[in-house]
Design a protein around this motif. Structure first.
Motif, PDB file in Angstrom:
ATOM      1  N   GLN A   1      41.528  27.375 -72.116  1.00  0.00           N
ATOM      2  CA  GLN A   1      41.337  28.931 -72.441  1.00  0.00           C
ATOM      3  C   GLN A   1      40.497  29.648 -71.269  1.00  0.00           C
ATOM      4  OE1 GLN A   1      39.872  28.669 -76.392  1.00  0.00           O
ATOM      5  NE2 GLN A   1      41.822  28.933 -77.271  1.00  0.00           N
ATOM      6  N   LYS A   2      39.418  29.034 -70.924  1.00  0.00           N
ATOM      7  CA  LYS A   2      38.921  29.470 -69.835  1.00  0.00           C
ATOM      8  C   LYS A   2      39.644  29.704 -68.621  1.00  0.00           C
ATOM      9  CE  LYS A   2      34.166  27.741 -71.195  1.00  0.00           C
ATOM     10  NZ  LYS A   2      32.927  26.924 -70.775  1.00  0.00           N
ATOM     11  N   LYS A   3      40.295  28.768 -68.408  1.00  0.00           N
ATOM     12  CA  LYS A   3      41.388  28.854 -67.018  1.00  0.00           C
ATOM     13  C   LYS A   3      42.277  29.944 -67.315  1.00  0.00           C
ATOM     14  CE  LYS A   3      41.243  23.977 -65.884  1.00  0.00           C
ATOM     15  NZ  LYS A   3      41.874  22.784 -65.700  1.00  0.00           N
ATOM     16  N   MET A   4      42.808  30.172 -68.543  1.00  0.00           N
ATOM     17  CA  MET A   4      43.478  31.060 -68.835  1.00  0.00           C
ATOM     18  C   MET A   4      42.850  32.492 -68.627  1.00  0.00           C
ATOM     19  SD  MET A   4      46.119  30.233 -72.013  1.00  0.00           S
ATOM     20  CE  MET A   4      45.007  30.810 -73.165  1.00  0.00           C
ATOM     21  N   LEU A   5      41.772  32.726 -69.153  1.00  0.00           N
ATOM     22  CA  LEU A   5      40.964  34.107 -68.796  1.00  0.00           C
ATOM     23  C   LEU A   5      40.865  34.160 -67.548  1.00  0.00           C
ATOM     24  CD1 LEU A   5      38.271  33.469 -71.580  1.00  0.00           C
ATOM     25  CD2 LEU A   5      39.973  35.325 -71.422  1.00  0.00           C
ATOM     26  N   ILE A   6      40.580  33.007 -66.519  1.00  0.00           N
ATOM     27  CA  ILE A   6      40.460  33.536 -65.104  1.00  0.00           C
ATOM     28  C   ILE A   6      41.817  33.831 -64.401  1.00  0.00           C
ATOM     29  CG2 ILE A   6      39.934  32.112 -63.072  1.00  0.00           C
ATOM     30  CD1 ILE A   6      37.989  30.720 -64.536  1.00  0.00           C
ATOM     31  N   TRP A   7      42.999  33.110 -65.052  1.00  0.00           N
ATOM     32  CA  TRP A   7      44.239  33.203 -64.353  1.00  0.00           C
ATOM     33  C   TRP A   7      44.775  34.833 -64.731  1.00  0.00           C
ATOM     34  CZ3 TRP A   7      46.461  28.214 -65.990  1.00  0.00           C
ATOM     35  CH2 TRP A   7      46.255  27.021 -65.362  1.00  0.00           C
TER      36      TRP A   7
ATOM     37  N   LYS B   1      34.984  34.035 -61.882  1.00  0.00           N
ATOM     38  CA  LYS B   1      34.625  32.706 -62.164  1.00  0.00           C
ATOM     39  C   LYS B   1      34.634  32.249 -63.339  1.00  0.00           C
ATOM     40  CE  LYS B   1      32.330  33.374 -57.595  1.00  0.00           C
ATOM     41  NZ  LYS B   1      30.937  33.759 -57.010  1.00  0.00           N
ATOM     42  N   GLU B   2      34.308  30.878 -63.573  1.00  0.00           N
ATOM     43  CA  GLU B   2      34.277  30.366 -64.939  1.00  0.00           C
ATOM     44  C   GLU B   2      33.062  30.505 -65.156  1.00  0.00           C
ATOM     45  OE1 GLU B   2      34.862  25.988 -66.890  1.00  0.00           O
ATOM     46  OE2 GLU B   2      36.040  26.613 -65.280  1.00  0.00           O
ATOM     47  N   ASP B   3      31.884  30.838 -64.124  1.00  0.00           N
ATOM     48  CA  ASP B   3      30.557  31.110 -64.638  1.00  0.00           C
ATOM     49  C   ASP B   3      30.340  32.279 -65.284  1.00  0.00           C
ATOM     50  OD1 ASP B   3      30.019  28.532 -63.514  1.00  0.00           O
ATOM     51  OD2 ASP B   3      29.344  29.587 -61.609  1.00  0.00           O
ATOM     52  N   GLU B   4      31.352  33.338 -65.214  1.00  0.00           N
ATOM     53  CA  GLU B   4      31.222  34.572 -65.739  1.00  0.00           C
ATOM     54  C   GLU B   4      31.440  34.644 -67.202  1.00  0.00           C
ATOM     55  OE1 GLU B   4      33.412  37.424 -63.245  1.00  0.00           O
ATOM     56  OE2 GLU B   4      32.123  36.956 -61.439  1.00  0.00           O
ATOM     57  N   ILE B   5      32.160  33.745 -67.612  1.00  0.00           N
ATOM     58  CA  ILE B   5      32.872  33.750 -68.911  1.00  0.00           C
ATOM     59  C   ILE B   5      31.746  33.521 -69.955  1.00  0.00           C
ATOM     60  CG2 ILE B   5      34.493  32.801 -70.511  1.00  0.00           C
ATOM     61  CD1 ILE B   5      36.107  31.895 -68.045  1.00  0.00           C
ATOM     62  N   PRO B   6      31.584  34.403 -71.027  1.00  0.00           N
ATOM     63  CA  PRO B   6      30.486  34.167 -71.970  1.00  0.00           C
ATOM     64  C   PRO B   6      30.466  32.902 -72.845  1.00  0.00           C
ATOM     65  CG  PRO B   6      31.683  36.042 -72.494  1.00  0.00           C
ATOM     66  CD  PRO B   6      32.554  35.643 -71.036  1.00  0.00           C
ATOM     67  N   GLU B   7      29.905  32.502 -73.596  1.00  0.00           N
ATOM     68  CA  GLU B   7      29.944  31.435 -74.445  1.00  0.00           C
ATOM     69  C   GLU B   7      30.983  31.524 -75.412  1.00  0.00           C
ATOM     70  OE1 GLU B   7      26.595  29.336 -75.731  1.00  0.00           O
ATOM     71  OE2 GLU B   7      25.346  29.729 -73.893  1.00  0.00           O
ATOM     72  N   THR B   8      30.905  32.659 -76.040  1.00  0.00           N
ATOM     73  CA  THR B   8      31.756  33.045 -76.921  1.00  0.00           C
ATOM     74  C   THR B   8      32.713  34.520 -76.391  1.00  0.00           C
ATOM     75  OG1 THR B   8      30.198  34.348 -78.282  1.00  0.00           O
ATOM     76  CG2 THR B   8      30.583  32.289 -78.898  1.00  0.00           C
ATOM     77  N   VAL B   9      33.837  34.334 -77.036  1.00  0.00           N
ATOM     78  CA  VAL B   9      34.808  35.476 -76.447  1.00  0.00           C
ATOM     79  C   VAL B   9      35.655  35.941 -77.766  1.00  0.00           C
ATOM     80  CG1 VAL B   9      34.982  35.132 -74.240  1.00  0.00           C
ATOM     81  CG2 VAL B   9      36.509  34.152 -75.826  1.00  0.00           C
ATOM     82  N   SER B  10      36.078  37.036 -77.996  1.00  0.00           N
ATOM     83  CA  SER B  10      36.847  37.620 -79.127  1.00  0.00           C
ATOM     84  C   SER B  10      38.336  36.895 -78.955  1.00  0.00           C
ATOM     85  CB  SER B  10      37.016  39.107 -79.162  1.00  0.00           C
ATOM     86  OG  SER B  10      37.773  39.731 -78.005  1.00  0.00           O
ATOM     87  N   LEU B  11      38.656  36.720 -80.095  1.00  0.00           N
ATOM     88  CA  LEU B  11      40.130  36.051 -80.145  1.00  0.00           C
ATOM     89  C   LEU B  11      40.977  37.388 -79.513  1.00  0.00           C
ATOM     90  CD1 LEU B  11      40.164  34.610 -83.945  1.00  0.00           C
ATOM     91  CD2 LEU B  11      40.121  33.518 -81.512  1.00  0.00           C
ATOM     92  N   GLU B  12      40.996  38.557 -79.767  1.00  0.00           N
ATOM     93  CA  GLU B  12      41.913  39.381 -78.940  1.00  0.00           C
ATOM     94  C   GLU B  12      41.694  39.336 -77.611  1.00  0.00           C
ATOM     95  OE1 GLU B  12      39.741  43.017 -80.826  1.00  0.00           O
ATOM     96  OE2 GLU B  12      40.546  42.780 -82.685  1.00  0.00           O
TER      97      GLU B  12
END
Length: 155
Positions: free
Chosen positions: A68-74, A80-91
């Motif tokens: 899912q982190k890769k999908m958020l980046i793509w 970057k993967e470092d910018e992704i917070p620990e929890t994200v909303s399902l939306e």
């Protein structure tokens, strides 16, 4: 023509009766601080509140997996993967999935068009070399007949 006029007069009087009933019922509700303007009920304006910083309905958060982190980046949501917070909303995850679906569908459309163009070019080259399906089938059948004749001779 006369019956139409009578029908219109009856409808108008019925409308006036209903209007009187509505306005009389609205007069009864004056104790609730409602204003009557032209037979319509309008609630008094409340003072606008300042927007609160806390949400009464919490959005369920989800800890994203590596995929899912890769999908958020793509999808372009994060660089970057470092910018992704620990929890994200399902939306946010659903929006990322939808963007990726659209990108993949565009890619498939482009590959289909490229494949069609390549097949057209290859077909024209084969036609110039005189490699038609009819000719290839006739050669194959002739070869199979020769092989069958060789087997019949050896037996």
């Amino acid at each position: 023509m006369g019956s139409l006029r009578g029908l219109l007069l009856a409808a108008g009087s019925c409308f006036r009766l209903c209007e009187r009933d509505v306005s009389s019922s609205l007069r009864l509700t004056r104790s609730f601080h409602l204003k009557i303007i032209n037979g319509f009920c309008i609630k008094p304006q409340e003072s606008p509140r300042a927007p609160s910083r806390t949400y009464s309905h919490r959005v369920p958060l989800h800890k994203p997996t590596d995929w899912q982190k890769k999908m958020l980046i793509w999808s372009g949501r994060f660089k970057k993967e470092d910018e992704i917070p620990e929890t994200v909303s399902l939306e946010m995850l659903d929006a990322a999935k939808n963007k990726i679906r659209v990108k993949i569908s565009y890619l498939m459309i482009a590959l289909t068009v490229i494949g069609c163009i390549a097949m057209i070019i290859e077909g024209k080259r084969a036609a110039q070399r005189n490699e038609t399906l009819t000719r290839l089938n006739l050669e194959k059948k002739a070869r199979l007949r020769e092989e069958a004749a060789m087997k019949a001779k050896t037996e």
